[in-house]
Scaffold this motif. Structure first.
Motif, mmCIF file in Angstrom:
data_model
loop_
_atom_site.group_PDB
_atom_site.id
_atom_site.type_symbol
_atom_site.label_atom_id
_atom_site.label_comp_id
_atom_site.label_asym_id
_atom_site.label_seq_id
_atom_site.Cartn_x
_atom_site.Cartn_y
_atom_site.Cartn_z
ATOM 1 N N UNK A 1 68.543 28.033 40.247
ATOM 2 C CA UNK A 1 68.101 29.284 40.856
ATOM 3 C C UNK A 1 66.615 29.419 40.578
ATOM 4 N N UNK A 2 65.801 29.482 41.602
ATOM 5 C CA UNK A 2 64.357 29.533 41.389
ATOM 6 C C UNK A 2 63.928 30.870 40.792
ATOM 7 N N UNK A 3 62.859 30.837 40.045
ATOM 8 C CA UNK A 3 62.290 32.026 39.437
ATOM 9 C C UNK A 3 61.468 32.757 40.476
ATOM 10 N N UNK A 4 61.741 34.030 40.653
ATOM 11 C CA UNK A 4 61.002 34.827 41.637
ATOM 12 C C UNK A 4 60.234 35.923 40.927
ATOM 13 N N UNK A 5 59.049 36.178 41.402
ATOM 14 C CA UNK A 5 58.207 37.225 40.853
ATOM 15 C C UNK A 5 58.111 38.352 41.870
ATOM 16 N N UNK A 6 58.012 39.571 41.382
ATOM 17 C CA UNK A 6 57.832 40.689 42.305
ATOM 18 C C UNK A 6 56.394 40.678 42.803
ATOM 19 N N UNK A 7 56.229 40.986 44.064
ATOM 20 C CA UNK A 7 54.885 40.995 44.654
ATOM 21 C C UNK A 7 54.156 42.269 44.260
ATOM 22 N N UNK A 8 52.951 42.095 43.818
ATOM 23 C CA UNK A 8 52.117 43.236 43.480
ATOM 24 C C UNK A 8 50.850 43.148 44.314
ATOM 25 N N UNK A 9 50.500 44.262 44.923
ATOM 26 C CA UNK A 9 49.274 44.287 45.714
ATOM 27 C C UNK A 9 48.118 44.629 44.797
ATOM 28 N N UNK A 10 47.261 43.684 44.605
ATOM 29 C CA UNK A 10 46.071 43.921 43.795
ATOM 30 C C UNK A 10 44.943 43.050 44.336
ATOM 31 N N UNK A 11 43.741 43.506 44.123
ATOM 32 C CA UNK A 11 42.592 42.716 44.534
ATOM 33 C C UNK A 11 42.227 41.783 43.388
ATOM 34 N N UNK A 12 41.833 40.602 43.733
ATOM 35 C CA UNK A 12 41.435 39.651 42.708
ATOM 36 C C UNK A 12 40.151 40.139 42.053
ATOM 37 N N UNK A 13 39.960 39.717 40.838
ATOM 38 C CA UNK A 13 38.804 40.160 40.066
ATOM 39 C C UNK A 13 37.498 39.797 40.765
ATOM 40 N N UNK A 14 37.459 38.652 41.413
ATOM 41 C CA UNK A 14 36.233 38.235 42.091
ATOM 42 C C UNK A 14 35.978 39.060 43.349
ATOM 43 N N UNK A 15 37.022 39.647 43.937
ATOM 44 C CA UNK A 15 36.868 40.408 45.164
ATOM 45 C C UNK A 15 36.674 41.905 44.903
ATOM 46 N N UNK A 16 36.800 42.346 43.671
ATOM 47 C CA UNK A 16 36.633 43.758 43.334
ATOM 48 C C UNK A 16 35.168 44.144 43.535
ATOM 49 N N UNK A 17 34.882 45.198 44.324
ATOM 50 C CA UNK A 17 33.483 45.565 44.624
ATOM 51 C C UNK A 17 32.663 45.909 43.380
ATOM 52 N N UNK A 18 33.265 46.548 42.399
ATOM 53 C CA UNK A 18 32.495 46.903 41.196
ATOM 54 C C UNK A 18 32.134 45.652 40.404
ATOM 55 N N UNK A 19 33.034 44.693 40.346
ATOM 56 C CA UNK A 19 32.745 43.459 39.625
ATOM 57 C C UNK A 19 31.650 42.666 40.333
ATOM 58 N N UNK A 20 31.703 42.626 41.655
ATOM 59 C CA UNK A 20 30.678 41.921 42.421
ATOM 60 C C UNK A 20 29.314 42.578 42.212
ATOM 61 N N UNK A 21 29.288 43.911 42.205
ATOM 62 C CA UNK A 21 28.025 44.623 41.991
ATOM 63 C C UNK A 21 27.461 44.339 40.605
ATOM 64 N N UNK A 22 28.338 44.303 39.585
ATOM 65 C CA UNK A 22 27.875 44.012 38.226
ATOM 66 C C UNK A 22 27.314 42.596 38.122
ATOM 67 N N UNK A 23 27.957 41.648 38.775
ATOM 68 C CA UNK A 23 27.481 40.266 38.734
ATOM 69 C C UNK A 23 26.126 40.161 39.404
ATOM 70 N N UNK A 24 25.941 40.850 40.526
ATOM 71 C CA UNK A 24 24.656 40.809 41.228
ATOM 72 C C UNK A 24 23.567 41.439 40.369
ATOM 73 N N UNK A 25 23.891 42.537 39.685
ATOM 74 C CA UNK A 25 22.909 43.181 38.801
ATOM 75 C C UNK A 25 22.505 42.247 37.672
ATOM 76 N N UNK A 26 23.492 41.553 37.056
ATOM 77 C CA UNK A 26 23.182 40.642 35.973
ATOM 78 C C UNK A 26 22.331 39.472 36.435
ATOM 79 N N UNK A 27 22.632 38.956 37.614
ATOM 80 C CA UNK A 27 21.864 37.831 38.125
ATOM 81 C C UNK A 27 20.440 38.239 38.512
ATOM 82 N N UNK A 28 20.278 39.451 39.034
ATOM 83 C CA UNK A 28 18.951 39.889 39.431
ATOM 84 C C UNK A 28 18.094 40.232 38.209
ATOM 85 N N UNK A 29 18.687 40.639 37.104
ATOM 86 C CA UNK A 29 17.934 40.942 35.879
ATOM 87 C C UNK A 29 17.393 39.676 35.237
ATOM 88 N N UNK A 30 18.057 38.579 35.382
ATOM 89 C CA UNK A 30 17.633 37.336 34.707
ATOM 90 C C UNK A 30 16.598 36.669 35.471
#
Length: 132
Positions: free
Chosen positions: A103-132
């Motif tokens: 019997x295969x193992x099944x996981x429940x589907x959860x709707x979430x955005x990946x960490x790389x696609x989260x707008x706040x995370x993307x904004x923080x990465x851009x800020x860090x890159x522009x500061x350096x």
């Protein structure tokens, strides 16, 4: 482990003789003998993990090809050949045992955005890159 201690000893003796002959071409006999002894010891000890690895690789843990259930119905395991589609006369072949065993193992589907696609995370990465 696969084999016996004679495999280790044979491999070590072969390495010892080859090392002694090759070392005698450019060294004195005492240095050649020392290197041959070291080769014997190294190859003798190295044969243990090699035999263990070969034992794991060649190990087969497959059950018998035909199993009979309580009802008298013969269930074919995955090892049976599919070339004999007719089966044995008078015996019904079913794959119910195969279906019940896995019997295969099944996981429940959860709707979430990946960490790389989260707008706040993307904004923080851009800020860090522009500061350096």
């Amino acid at each position: 482990m696969l084999g016996t201690m004679w495999i280790n000893t044979g491999l070590a003796l072969l390495a010892c003789v080859v090392t002694f002959i090759v070392a005698m071409m450019s060294n004195v006999w005492l240095v050649s003998l020392e290197r041959a002894g070291l080769a014997f010891l190294l190859f003798f000890l190295a044969a243990f993990p090699i035999r263990w690895l070969f034992g794991i690789i060649t190990q087969t843990s497959t059950p018998s090809t035909v199993e009979e259930s309580k009802d008298g119905v013969v269930a074919a395991s995955p090892m049976t050949s599919e070339s004999s589609e007719e089966g044995v006369e008078g015996i019904e072949v079913s794959d119910s045992a195969e279906e019940d065993s896995f019997t295969p193992l099944t996981f429940s589907r959860q709707d979430h955005t990946h960490l790389a696609e989260d707008p706040t995370t993307v904004a923080e990465v851009i800020r860090r890159l522009s500061d350096e």
